[in-house]
Design an enzyme around this catalytic site. Sequence first.
Site, short mmCIF file in Angstrom:
data_model
loop_
_atom_site.label_atom_id
_atom_site.label_comp_id
_atom_site.label_asym_id
_atom_site.label_seq_id
_atom_site.Cartn_x
_atom_site.Cartn_y
_atom_site.Cartn_z
CB CYS A 1 38.55 41.50 41.19
SG CYS A 1 38.15 40.64 39.58
CG HIS B 1 37.90 42.35 33.50
ND1 HIS B 1 37.62 42.95 34.69
CD2 HIS B 1 37.79 43.27 32.57
CE1 HIS B 1 36.91 44.04 34.57
NE2 HIS B 1 37.15 44.43 33.03
#
Length: 260
Positions: free
Chosen positions: A251, A157
Amino acid sequence: MCPPAHFRVTYSINPWMDPDKPVDIPLALAQWEELRDRYRSLGHTVEELEPVEGLPDMVYAANGATVVDGRVLGARFAHRERAGEAAVHRAWYRANGFADVHEPEHINEGEGDFAVTGSWLLAGRGFRSSPLSHGEVQEFFGRPVIGLDLIDPRYYHLDTALCVLGGDEVMYYPPAFSPGSRAVLARLFPEALIASEADAEALGLNAVSDGYHVMLPQAAVGLFEPLRERGYEPVPIDLTELLKGGGSVKCVTAELRPAA
């Protein structure tokens, strides 16, 4: 933020996600609570998203949507295990006063792959989010989108390889990106803070900045002094149990950006 009531490890090639090292659930929850309380002690409002049985990765709340100027682009997850999270996030935003909530057509994993700077919306691709989502997010938010290719599967990511510190100031790890994307980043952010391999491997770029305080993994010690030199205050956080699932400070934090 979503507490890790149903947290578990899923196998990955990432070195942090070793299925032979089980997660200590009480410690994971305590670490999450410490981050939540630290945000509040710094003057931030924290909303908690209740976990849902059968959706073990909801603790990684950043992936559920992207919010810019009070508008919400929902997520569409790449893997079936997480697919059910998308509707839960959209429902939360609608129930909490966000009137413009869009269900996306293309796969995107929220702020895992979208990073908002003062001038652009940086968009990662290569492992999770579809390149087709970049046009969709630009059309929805009306902001110029800069596509960036991720090439190292450890940094699956964008938020594992790049952090927005404030305005158009970022820190990032160049080897996570393709040569062309590294050239784009160097052109857009010539004064960026460049992370070392050790700090990137500690997920030091999976951080959250409020423009002064930078909450980041405590193991990313090489970033502390460079951040101070630029006028930021690093706030080390221990999320080692959550790291076993492949994420850290960013996150587990969905940033709510209200309309100006």
